[in-house]
Enzyme design. Structure first.
Site, PDB file in Angstrom:
ATOM      1  N   GLU A  18     -49.806 -44.893 -45.838  1.00 22.42           N
ATOM      2  CA  GLU A  18     -49.675 -46.241 -45.143  1.00 22.42           C
ATOM      3  C   GLU A  18     -51.254 -46.453 -44.530  1.00 22.42           C
ATOM      4  O   GLU A  18     -51.632 -47.648 -44.732  1.00 22.42           O
ATOM      5  CB  GLU A  18     -48.762 -46.122 -44.135  1.00 22.42           C
ATOM      6  CG  GLU A  18     -47.244 -45.987 -44.347  1.00 22.42           C
ATOM      7  CD  GLU A  18     -46.337 -45.670 -43.226  1.00 22.42           C
ATOM      8  OE1 GLU A  18     -45.094 -46.091 -43.551  1.00 22.42           O
ATOM      9  OE2 GLU A  18     -46.635 -45.444 -42.100  1.00 22.42           O
ATOM     10  N   ASP A  27     -43.486 -47.543 -35.322  1.00 18.27           N
ATOM     11  CA  ASP A  27     -42.454 -46.959 -34.447  1.00 18.27           C
ATOM     12  C   ASP A  27     -42.762 -47.560 -33.051  1.00 18.27           C
ATOM     13  O   ASP A  27     -41.615 -47.732 -32.483  1.00 18.27           O
ATOM     14  CB  ASP A  27     -42.694 -45.363 -34.481  1.00 18.27           C
ATOM     15  CG  ASP A  27     -42.462 -44.949 -35.814  1.00 18.27           C
ATOM     16  OD1 ASP A  27     -41.282 -45.146 -36.396  1.00 18.27           O
ATOM     17  OD2 ASP A  27     -43.331 -44.399 -36.346  1.00 18.27           O
ATOM     18  N   THR A  29     -37.414 -51.444 -42.197  1.00 22.11           N
ATOM     19  CA  THR A  29     -37.812 -53.132 -41.771  1.00 22.11           C
ATOM     20  C   THR A  29     -38.578 -53.381 -43.230  1.00 22.11           C
ATOM     21  O   THR A  29     -38.193 -54.472 -43.955  1.00 22.11           O
ATOM     22  CB  THR A  29     -39.048 -53.195 -41.021  1.00 22.11           C
ATOM     23  OG1 THR A  29     -38.586 -52.351 -39.661  1.00 22.11           O
ATOM     24  CG2 THR A  29     -39.245 -54.509 -40.380  1.00 22.11           C
ATOM     25  N   LYS A  82     -47.342 -44.895 -35.934  1.00 15.99           N
ATOM     26  CA  LYS A  82     -46.654 -44.960 -36.979  1.00 15.99           C
ATOM     27  C   LYS A  82     -46.402 -43.574 -37.712  1.00 15.99           C
ATOM     28  O   LYS A  82     -46.969 -42.574 -37.272  1.00 15.99           O
ATOM     29  CB  LYS A  82     -47.254 -45.857 -38.424  1.00 15.99           C
ATOM     30  CG  LYS A  82     -47.390 -47.533 -37.889  1.00 15.99           C
ATOM     31  CD  LYS A  82     -48.122 -48.093 -38.786  1.00 15.99           C
ATOM     32  CE  LYS A  82     -47.713 -47.887 -40.161  1.00 15.99           C
ATOM     33  NZ  LYS A  82     -46.189 -47.895 -40.470  1.00 15.99           N
ATOM     34  N   GLY A  83     -45.369 -43.562 -38.752  1.00 17.74           N
ATOM     35  CA  GLY A  83     -45.360 -42.196 -39.239  1.00 17.74           C
ATOM     36  C   GLY A  83     -43.985 -41.559 -39.215  1.00 17.74           C
ATOM     37  O   GLY A  83     -43.676 -40.458 -39.527  1.00 17.74           O
ATOM     38  N   GLY A  84     -43.144 -42.380 -38.597  1.00 21.33           N
ATOM     39  CA  GLY A  84     -41.693 -41.911 -38.273  1.00 21.33           C
ATOM     40  C   GLY A  84     -40.966 -41.597 -39.703  1.00 21.33           C
ATOM     41  O   GLY A  84     -40.186 -40.626 -39.705  1.00 21.33           O
ATOM     42  N   THR A  93     -43.313 -48.537 -45.469  1.00 21.31           N
ATOM     43  CA  THR A  93     -42.064 -47.611 -45.673  1.00 21.31           C
ATOM     44  C   THR A  93     -41.157 -47.502 -44.678  1.00 21.31           C
ATOM     45  O   THR A  93     -41.731 -47.811 -43.275  1.00 21.31           O
ATOM     46  CB  THR A  93     -42.467 -46.098 -45.701  1.00 21.31           C
ATOM     47  OG1 THR A  93     -43.372 -45.885 -46.821  1.00 21.31           O
ATOM     48  CG2 THR A  93     -41.309 -45.301 -46.016  1.00 21.31           C
TER      49      THR A  93
END
Ligand SMILES: O=C(CO)[C@H](O)[C@H](O)COP(=O)(O)O
Length: 219
Positions: free
Chosen positions: A101, A82, A28, A92-94, A25
């Site tokens: 994910e 991130d 990018t 991750k997880g922004g 997600t």
């Protein structure tokens, strides 16, 4: 040159050999979907996606999406991050999609991450996303406090109140010292109501970085 586009164009070639692809997600990944579509490859693939946002992005370009309920294990998972440390720990997880994910990453055979070089950052501490079942959020915040961690409920996007993930959960952002990242990934498993953190410590993935000059490097 936009490094997101540079790395997306670079990785598209590698994706040619795969049929069933797990997709992450974020901006990018959106760029990658755009490039896949431009190259006429999107309609040749089947995707399992880590968020409603990515599912819609694929669908609007007439790509095929299969839900996670299928239990199908992608041949390859591709996503961004991130931050990445020089020893390959990712945060991750922004985009609040960290749970799906991590699920797709875990259940995919090969794992590839792509991002701009500026995401390679060795900081003293990081803001780490943690997904929490709503009813448990106050207990989790106090459990973190007892262990010396400051946690904040994520709000924003013009919305009043907490951001709710695609799984109906709340996201906490917790400040974690670099040297504690991998211990923290394990710690969250001990506190009830926490589902997952956005820390990736296994290093069983390839990471491709791109800069504005079009240079690609592998971490
Ligand atoms: O972990 C993520 C979403 O939950 C993304 O991979 C991360 O936020 C990077 O996003 P972008 O591609 O927009 O820089």
């Amino acid at each position: 040159m936009d490094p997101k586009e540079v790395v997306a164009r670079f990785i598209v070639d590698k994706l040619k050999e795969y049929k069933l692809i797990g997709l992450g997600t974020g901006k990018t990944v959106k760029k990658l979907i755009e490039v896949l579509s431009e190259e006429g490859l999107l309609k040749e693939k089947i995707f399992v996606a880590s968020s409603i946002d990515t599912e819609l992005e694929i669908s609007k370009r007439e790509g095929m999406v299969i839900t996670l309920y299928s239990g199908l294990r992608p041949q390859v998972y591709i996503d961004s991050f991130d931050f990445v440390t020089s020893d390959k720990i990712m945060i991750k997880g922004g985009g609040a999609a960290l749970l799906r994910e991590k699920m797709l990453y875990t259940f995919s055979k090969e794992k590839i991450f792509i991002g701009e070089e500026s995401k390679l950052k060795d900081l003293k501490e990081y803001s780490v996303p943690v997904e929490v079942v709503p009813v448990g959020v106050s207990y989790v915040i106090s459990a973190f406090k007892e262990r010396g961690y400051e946690a904040k409920i994520r709000e924003g996007n013009g919305k009043i109140g907490p951001i709710i993930s695609d799984n109906g959960n709340i996201i906490l952002d917790v400040i974690v010292k670099r040297e504690n990242l991998c211990d923290f990934e394990r710690l969250v498993k001990e506190i009830p109501a926490i589902i997952e953190s956005g820390i990736f410590c296994k290093k069983d993935y390839e990471i491709y970085l791109a800069n504005e000059n079009g240079r690609i490097s592998i971490l």
